[in-house]
Write an enzyme that holds these catalytic residues in place. Structure first.
Site, PDB file in Angstrom:
ATOM      1  N   GLY A   2      44.314  63.176  53.315  1.00 15.29           N
ATOM      2  CA  GLY A   2      44.904  61.777  53.102  1.00 15.29           C
ATOM      3  C   GLY A   2      44.069  60.604  53.652  1.00 15.29           C
TER       4      GLY A   2
ATOM      5  N   GLN B 232      17.844  44.832  28.814  1.00 15.62           N
ATOM      6  CA  GLN B 232      17.735  45.631  27.604  1.00 15.62           C
ATOM      7  C   GLN B 232      18.847  45.901  26.980  1.00 15.62           C
TER       8      GLN B 232
ATOM      9  N   GLN C 273      36.516  74.826  53.853  1.00 16.63           N
ATOM     10  CA  GLN C 273      36.025  73.530  54.518  1.00 16.63           C
ATOM     11  C   GLN C 273      34.585  73.803  54.470  1.00 16.63           C
TER      12      GLN C 273
ATOM     13  N   ASP D  18      21.863  57.496  30.574  1.00 14.72           N
ATOM     14  CA  ASP D  18      23.235  58.002  30.434  1.00 14.72           C
ATOM     15  C   ASP D  18      22.545  59.781  31.089  1.00 14.72           C
TER      16      ASP D  18
ATOM     17  N   GLU E 299      20.604  53.170  34.088  1.00 12.88           N
ATOM     18  CA  GLU E 299      19.112  53.896  33.934  1.00 12.88           C
ATOM     19  C   GLU E 299      19.035  55.045  33.266  1.00 12.88           C
TER      20      GLU E 299
ATOM     21  N   ARG F  53      39.398  66.436  63.005  1.00  9.03           N
ATOM     22  CA  ARG F  53      40.659  66.816  62.526  1.00  9.03           C
ATOM     23  C   ARG F  53      41.116  68.088  62.898  1.00  9.03           C
TER      24      ARG F  53
HETATM   25  C1  LIG Z   1      17.553  51.443  47.860  1.00 11.88           C
HETATM   26  C2  LIG Z   1      18.225  50.846  46.884  1.00 11.88           C
HETATM   27  C3  LIG Z   1      18.284  51.648  45.489  1.00 11.88           C
HETATM   28  C4  LIG Z   1      19.186  51.137  44.523  1.00 11.88           C
HETATM   29  C5  LIG Z   1      18.836  52.372  43.116  1.00 11.88           C
HETATM   30  C6  LIG Z   1      18.482  51.480  42.014  1.00 11.88           C
HETATM   31  C7  LIG Z   1      19.831  50.751  41.614  1.00 11.88           C
HETATM   32  C8  LIG Z   1      19.257  50.063  40.213  1.00 11.88           C
HETATM   33  C9  LIG Z   1      20.460  49.525  39.582  1.00 11.88           C
HETATM   34  C10 LIG Z   1      20.254  49.835  38.108  1.00 11.88           C
HETATM   35  C11 LIG Z   1      20.711  49.041  37.294  1.00 11.88           C
HETATM   36  C12 LIG Z   1      20.807  49.504  35.945  1.00 11.88           C
HETATM   37  C13 LIG Z   1      19.892  49.213  34.917  1.00 11.88           C
HETATM   38  C14 LIG Z   1      19.629  49.732  33.810  1.00 11.88           C
HETATM   39  O1  LIG Z   1      20.711  50.319  33.275  1.00 11.88           O
HETATM   40  S1  LIG Z   1      18.441  49.131  32.836  1.00 11.88           S
HETATM   41  C15 LIG Z   1      18.622  50.026  31.203  1.00 11.88           C
HETATM   42  C16 LIG Z   1      18.571  51.391  31.348  1.00 11.88           C
HETATM   43  N1  LIG Z   1      18.488  51.962  30.030  1.00 11.88           N
HETATM   44  C17 LIG Z   1      17.993  53.337  29.736  1.00 11.88           C
HETATM   45  O2  LIG Z   1      17.677  54.023  30.817  1.00 11.88           O
HETATM   46  C18 LIG Z   1      17.844  53.578  28.404  1.00 11.88           C
HETATM   47  C19 LIG Z   1      17.877  55.125  28.122  1.00 11.88           C
HETATM   48  N2  LIG Z   1      17.054  55.436  26.809  1.00 11.88           N
HETATM   49  C20 LIG Z   1      15.899  55.483  26.747  1.00 11.88           C
HETATM   50  O3  LIG Z   1      15.143  55.421  27.910  1.00 11.88           O
HETATM   51  C21 LIG Z   1      15.023  55.851  25.512  1.00 11.88           C
HETATM   52  O4  LIG Z   1      15.814  55.480  24.587  1.00 11.88           O
HETATM   53  C22 LIG Z   1      15.017  57.734  25.320  1.00 11.88           C
HETATM   54  C23 LIG Z   1      13.919  58.178  26.351  1.00 11.88           C
HETATM   55  C24 LIG Z   1      16.434  58.321  25.407  1.00 11.88           C
HETATM   56  C25 LIG Z   1      14.687  57.875  23.906  1.00 11.88           C
HETATM   57  O5  LIG Z   1      13.467  57.162  23.879  1.00 11.88           O
HETATM   58  P1  LIG Z   1      12.820  56.720  22.521  1.00 11.88           P
HETATM   59  O6  LIG Z   1      13.804  56.931  21.065  1.00 11.88           O
HETATM   60  O7  LIG Z   1      11.777  55.845  22.361  1.00 11.88           O
HETATM   61  O8  LIG Z   1      11.898  58.282  22.402  1.00 11.88           O
HETATM   62  P2  LIG Z   1      12.050  59.626  21.713  1.00 11.88           P
HETATM   63  O9  LIG Z   1      13.318  60.483  22.408  1.00 11.88           O
HETATM   64  O10 LIG Z   1      12.015  59.469  20.319  1.00 11.88           O
HETATM   65  O11 LIG Z   1      10.855  60.266  22.244  1.00 11.88           O
HETATM   66  C26 LIG Z   1       9.646  59.831  21.887  1.00 11.88           C
HETATM   67  C27 LIG Z   1       8.581  60.380  22.643  1.00 11.88           C
HETATM   68  O12 LIG Z   1       8.592  59.531  23.835  1.00 11.88           O
HETATM   69  C28 LIG Z   1       8.751  60.303  25.017  1.00 11.88           C
HETATM   70  N3  LIG Z   1       9.407  59.424  25.967  1.00 11.88           N
HETATM   71  C29 LIG Z   1      10.541  58.902  26.063  1.00 11.88           C
HETATM   72  N4  LIG Z   1      10.859  58.038  27.063  1.00 11.88           N
HETATM   73  C30 LIG Z   1       9.616  57.914  27.761  1.00 11.88           C
HETATM   74  C31 LIG Z   1       9.148  57.379  29.183  1.00 11.88           C
HETATM   75  N5  LIG Z   1      10.134  56.758  29.624  1.00 11.88           N
HETATM   76  N6  LIG Z   1       8.035  57.564  29.502  1.00 11.88           N
HETATM   77  C32 LIG Z   1       7.357  58.455  28.873  1.00 11.88           C
HETATM   78  N7  LIG Z   1       7.505  59.215  27.593  1.00 11.88           N
HETATM   79  C33 LIG Z   1       8.681  58.923  27.061  1.00 11.88           C
HETATM   80  C34 LIG Z   1       9.459  61.460  24.617  1.00 11.88           C
HETATM   81  O13 LIG Z   1       9.290  62.487  25.703  1.00 11.88           O
HETATM   82  C35 LIG Z   1       8.961  61.926  23.425  1.00 11.88           C
HETATM   83  O14 LIG Z   1       7.603  62.446  23.845  1.00 11.88           O
HETATM   84  P3  LIG Z   1       7.121  63.609  22.581  1.00 11.88           P
HETATM   85  O15 LIG Z   1       7.193  62.979  21.371  1.00 11.88           O
HETATM   86  O16 LIG Z   1       6.056  64.090  22.984  1.00 11.88           O
HETATM   87  O17 LIG Z   1       8.576  64.551  22.718  1.00 11.88           O
HETATM   88  C1  LIG Z   2      27.085  49.197  36.585  1.00 12.03           C
HETATM   89  C2  LIG Z   2      25.968  49.177  35.516  1.00 12.03           C
HETATM   90  C3  LIG Z   2      24.712  48.426  35.479  1.00 12.03           C
HETATM   91  C4  LIG Z   2      24.197  48.057  34.743  1.00 12.03           C
HETATM   92  N1  LIG Z   2      22.902  47.572  34.616  1.00 12.03           N
HETATM   93  C5  LIG Z   2      22.109  47.246  33.674  1.00 12.03           C
HETATM   94  C6  LIG Z   2      21.149  46.243  33.722  1.00 12.03           C
HETATM   95  O1  LIG Z   2      20.602  45.745  34.742  1.00 12.03           O
HETATM   96  N2  LIG Z   2      20.314  46.089  32.741  1.00 12.03           N
HETATM   97  C7  LIG Z   2      20.271  46.905  31.338  1.00 12.03           C
HETATM   98  O2  LIG Z   2      19.812  46.583  30.475  1.00 12.03           O
HETATM   99  N3  LIG Z   2      21.424  47.616  31.284  1.00 12.03           N
HETATM  100  C8  LIG Z   2      22.270  47.823  32.632  1.00 12.03           C
HETATM  101  N4  LIG Z   2      23.191  48.770  32.282  1.00 12.03           N
HETATM  102  C9  LIG Z   2      23.608  49.313  30.937  1.00 12.03           C
HETATM  103  C10 LIG Z   2      23.146  50.777  31.112  1.00 12.03           C
HETATM  104  O3  LIG Z   2      21.670  50.872  31.119  1.00 12.03           O
HETATM  105  C11 LIG Z   2      23.735  51.512  29.942  1.00 12.03           C
HETATM  106  O4  LIG Z   2      24.975  51.569  30.053  1.00 12.03           O
HETATM  107  C12 LIG Z   2      23.236  53.265  29.953  1.00 12.03           C
HETATM  108  O5  LIG Z   2      21.866  53.292  29.471  1.00 12.03           O
HETATM  109  C13 LIG Z   2      24.051  54.025  28.888  1.00 12.03           C
HETATM  110  O6  LIG Z   2      23.848  53.539  27.761  1.00 12.03           O
HETATM  111  P1  LIG Z   2      25.391  53.218  26.855  1.00 12.03           P
HETATM  112  O7  LIG Z   2      26.215  52.522  27.673  1.00 12.03           O
HETATM  113  O8  LIG Z   2      24.802  52.775  25.470  1.00 12.03           O
HETATM  114  O9  LIG Z   2      25.935  54.808  26.794  1.00 12.03           O
HETATM  115  P2  LIG Z   2      26.136  55.680  25.193  1.00 12.03           P
HETATM  116  O10 LIG Z   2      24.836  56.142  24.932  1.00 12.03           O
HETATM  117  O11 LIG Z   2      27.017  54.739  24.167  1.00 12.03           O
HETATM  118  O12 LIG Z   2      27.014  56.753  26.017  1.00 12.03           O
HETATM  119  C14 LIG Z   2      28.335  56.929  25.546  1.00 12.03           C
HETATM  120  C15 LIG Z   2      28.389  58.558  25.232  1.00 12.03           C
HETATM  121  O13 LIG Z   2      27.460  59.048  24.179  1.00 12.03           O
HETATM  122  C16 LIG Z   2      26.711  59.974  24.477  1.00 12.03           C
HETATM  123  N5  LIG Z   2      25.476  59.883  23.987  1.00 12.03           N
HETATM  124  C17 LIG Z   2      24.637  58.808  23.515  1.00 12.03           C
HETATM  125  N6  LIG Z   2      23.534  59.354  22.776  1.00 12.03           N
HETATM  126  C18 LIG Z   2      23.818  60.633  22.682  1.00 12.03           C
HETATM  127  C19 LIG Z   2      22.655  61.679  22.007  1.00 12.03           C
HETATM  128  N7  LIG Z   2      21.702  61.239  21.393  1.00 12.03           N
HETATM  129  N8  LIG Z   2      23.296  62.863  22.262  1.00 12.03           N
HETATM  130  C20 LIG Z   2      24.435  63.363  22.861  1.00 12.03           C
HETATM  131  N9  LIG Z   2      24.979  62.353  23.565  1.00 12.03           N
HETATM  132  C21 LIG Z   2      25.001  61.088  23.352  1.00 12.03           C
HETATM  133  C22 LIG Z   2      26.525  59.801  26.155  1.00 12.03           C
HETATM  134  O14 LIG Z   2      26.290  61.001  26.794  1.00 12.03           O
HETATM  135  C23 LIG Z   2      27.863  59.283  26.535  1.00 12.03           C
HETATM  136  O15 LIG Z   2      28.782  60.303  26.971  1.00 12.03           O
HETATM  137  C24 LIG Z   2      24.167  48.851  33.512  1.00 12.03           C
HETATM  138  C25 LIG Z   2      25.593  49.927  33.326  1.00 12.03           C
HETATM  139  C26 LIG Z   2      26.146  50.038  34.308  1.00 12.03           C
HETATM  140  C27 LIG Z   2      27.567  50.957  34.304  1.00 12.03           C
END
Ligand SMILES: CCCCCCCCCCC/C=C/C(=O)SCCNC(=O)CCNC(=O)[C@H](O)C(C)(C)COP(=O)(O)OP(=O)(O)OC[C@H]1O[C@@H](n2cnc3c(N)ncnc32)[C@H](O)[C@@H]1OP(=O)(O)O
Ligand SMILES: Cc1cc2nc3c(=O)[nH]c(=O)nc-3n(C[C@H](O)[C@H](O)[C@H](O)COP(=O)(O)OP(=O)(O)OC[C@H]3O[C@@H](n4cnc5c(N)ncnc54)[C@H](O)[C@@H]3O)c2cc1C
Length: 652
Positions: free
Chosen positions: A389, A137, A318, A414, A412, A299
């Protein structure tokens, strides 16, 4: 001395049945039994050793992870393990690997977004690991802002760079790809596609696709066992039916058909993973606290009486740093249990096309993911410092635990970006009160706004802070008043989006207040239920009070600036907190024993169950390859010439 329990005196002091607490921590007797069996299976199998990780090169480390993952898979098949047992086994292997993303994101995305026909095609392949998937993504230029992803998927009635996806770099054969769907010249926004990226014959990267690993990440070992990758598409083609079409379809003629569902359902996997991350926060924090508590009991430093120095766990400083983290580990466990219920409930409702609790599910998973990961990352680092340490040695298990865990504040979603989502939800809830809409679920307290705005805290003596109703109301008042203040200031802006950005720091603080209220409320709810076991409920009540009063102390500015409590009441809260630390003190080691972690899983000399730290710390040092020779590599090239030169100079 091996075989002696150096912490026996601590364990004999406890005032509850640790085996009963183990069941409560695990969630049920069945869950405990599975966890206990899988943790011992892993701990007793040398194939899963992990004490050598810090000495491996990145490529050796990664190959070792592939070996372990393959071995684990063979074990799962050979022993016919259930999905739950397999998940626990992979958890105790304790090594970020492509399987986390295959099982943690790729499979859930397929299950959540595919049609029945697509599930029948892809799930059997994924379950048998005949295909290995990742979740692509995030792009180089966009991670948080999903709506601005730039990869496009243009429907061709005749016939795009990803960055970060875990598993993508070297292993995955398929990816769930997020791209903007364009058909008949119109952009319908981000949709999920399943794309084959490597050959299933020779693992070569398919034509039109460039894939690589994004390079070494933070910390030795740590998340470098994971092949986070980079991928570039150059006009590749995939069949139309690889658009996952449960919620929206493209017909053979290229017509876009959107079911009557919220477009945010395409984000469903992120909601699912955020829920999982909250549960995992309690795992990671409890692991660090287990190490720091046992070591703090071993400790001794200063304060000698009768020639014996004081255990550092007896120092109030502590305790004031360690016991709130112990309480937080339990608090996150129970809010994670509740969040699992909420997620299951929302999923069942979605199946019936009931989208009423979707906003609540998004706000709760986003907000709780944010505050539990932030507190856990800070907590692991604090546990390292609590161990002085020796905490800085990799053999303490803490540096690597921190390095593996800390990206949870970013991936997942920020943490700040997610808190802004919660703030948006709160502002909307407050504004809807005017129109008479009754808030429900975790914002139900806002329905009593008049009372909360006029309420005064009833605390007159320290013990009053042990009253759950008084504590709950204080957190409700603080949160309600912060949200209302933000909403009021926001209403003074003609441009709401501009106002939201201007006020965003305060909005984030209001979101934190709301989420901390949820954690306190769910801990209190847990204790209102049936808690079996001798002395268990009493201990959990103490930990609940510690979590609440420590949180109040840490965010005292909020409570005072909103006139939720008076400075005198704040001082009484501190008095009660110190008293609670003294009550928890005799139970501290037993409370971390209740996590039931093996020494293998802890991977820490300081956190050994038997507390036999010093001899093992000393022995561990000699195992380091640096000690293979008395004279170090480089002596003859760089030290000897220097010494000889200095000797010649001194004779001149
Ligand atoms: C046992 C072991 C366990 C291990 C633990 C797990 C480890 C896993 C390893 C993880 C690896 C990492 C993977 C990744 O990082 S994958 C990529 C992750 N990326 C993100 O999370 C991106 C973050 N950004 C977003 O989710 C969206 O861009 C954001 C929500 C910030 C904005 O979305 P969008 O612009 O589309 O929406 P709006 O802000 O305009 O809001 C519109 C309305 O939609 C509602 N909304 C938004 N998101 C959701 C949702 N997920 N579900 C339901 N509704 C949602 C939002 O509230 C607004 O609603 P209203 O219009 O009513 O206000
Ligand atoms: C270890 C690791 C594993 C990952 N695995 C996956 C994966 O498997 N699949 C996948 O798709 N992605 C993965 N990611 C990516 C991850 O999902 C993104 O890095 C994460 O969603 C944050 O997005 P970004 O990097 O664009 O941060 P940015 O949004 O660029 O954040 C940079 C700074 O900008 C600030 N910022 C951004 N937008 C706003 C706003 N609207 N208002 C105020 N402040 C803002 C943030 O708070 C932050 O301080 C992984 C990342 C890491 C570190």
């Amino acid at each position: 001395m091996e075989g002696v329990d150096h912490l026996a005196h601590e364990r004999n002091r406890s005032q509850f049945d640790v085996n009963d607490m183990k069941i409560v921590w695990a969630g049920s007797r069945e869950a405990f039994e599975v966890s206990d069996r899988m943790s011992r299976l892993v701990a007793n199998d040398p194939a899963f050793r992990k004490d050598n990780r810090v000495h491996l090169t990145r490529k050796e480390l990664f190959k070792n992870t592939l070996r372990k993952a393959a071995y684990a898979w063979k074990k799962i098949i050979e022993l016919k393990l259930s999905e739950e047992e397999a998940g626990r086994l992979r958890f105790f292997v304790d090594e970020p690997a492509y399987t986390d993303l295959h099982w943690g994101m790729f499979v859930p995305f397929l299950k959540g977004q595919g049609t029945e026909e697509q599930l029948q095609k892809w799930l059997p392949l994924a379950y048998k690991m005949q295909i290995i998937g990742c979740y692509a993504q995030t792009e180089l230029g966009h991670g948080s802002n999903v709506q601005w992803l730039e990869t496009t998927a243009t429907f061709d009635p005749k016939t795009d760079e990803f960055w970060w996806p875990g598993g993508l770099g070297k292993v995955s054969t398929h990816a769930v790809v997020f791209a903007r769907l364009i058909t008949n010249g119109r952009d319908y926004g981000v949709h999920g596609f399943i794309v084959q990226i490597r050959s299933l014959d020779d693992h070569s990267v398919l034509p039109g696709i460039t894939i690589g690993d994004i390079g070494v990440k933070f910390g030795n070992g740590a998340y470098n066992t994971m092949d986070n990758g980079v991928m570039h598409f150059d006009h590749i083609r995939i069949p139309r039916n690889q658009l996952l079409m449960r919620f929206s379809q493209v017909t053979r003629e290229g017509k876009y058909v959107q079911s009557d569902v919220p477009r945010q359902l395409v984000y469903g996997t992120m909601v699912y993973v955020r829920k999982t991350i909250v549960i995992d926060a309690s795992n990671a924090l409890s692991r660090a606290v287990c190490i720091a508590t046992r070591y703090s009991a071993v400790r001794r430093q200063f304060g000698s009486q009768d020639g014996v120095e004081t255990q550092v766990i007896n120092y109030k400083t502590q305790q004031s740093r360690l016991f709130p983290l112990l309480a937080s580990a339990y608090a996150f466990r129970f809010v994670g249990e509740w969040l699992q219920w909420l997620y299951t409930d929302v999923t069942q409702r979605l199946a019936a096309n009931d989208f009423s609790t979707l906003p609540e599910a998004h706000a709760c998973t986003a907000g709780l993911k944010s505050i539990t990961t932030a507190a856990t990352a800070d907590g692991i680092e604090e546990c390292r410092k609590l161990c002085g340490g020796h905490g800085y040695l990799c053999s303490s298990g803490l540096p690597e635990l921190f390095a593996v865990y800390v990206p949870a504040c970013t991936y997942e979603g920020d943490n700040v970006v997610l808190l802004l989502q919660v703030a948006r939800f709160l502002v909307k809830t407050v504004s809807q009160l005017v129109s008479g809409k009754k808030p429900v679920g975790t914002t139900a307290y806002m329905g009593r706004l008049q009372h909360l705005m006029e309420s005064t805290c009833k605390v007159q003596k320290a013990e009053d802070w042990l009253n759950p109703s008084i504590v709950l109301e204080a957190f409700e008042v603080r949160s309600a008043r912060m949200s209302v203040e933000c909403a009021k200031r926001l209403s003074q802006f003609t441009n709401q989006e501009e106002g939201f950005h201007e006020l965003s720091p305060s909005l984030v603080e209001a979101a934190v207040a709301h989420c901390q209220l949820i954690i306190v409320a769910k801990f209190i709810e847990k204790l209102q239920g049936d808690i079996p076991g001798n002395g268990v409920k009493d201990q959990l009540q103490k930990l609940c009070s510690i979590y609440a009063l420590f949180t109040l102390h840490k965010h005292l500015g909020d409570f005072l600036s909103t006139s939720t409590i008076t400075p005198k009441q704040a001082s009484l809260a501190d008095d009660q907190l110190r008293s609670l630390y003294a009550q928890v003190r005799p139970n501290a080691v037993a409370l971390v024993d209740a996590f039931n972690y093996t020494d293998h899983y802890l991977g820490s000399i300081l956190g050994r169950y038997d507390g036999n730290v010093y001899p093992n710390l000393y022995d561990e040092a000699w195992k380091d390859p640096m000690n293979d020779t008395a004279v170090p590599d480089g002596y003859h090239e760089y030290i000897k010439p220097l010494l000889k030169q200095q000797l010649r100079n001194s004779r001149l």
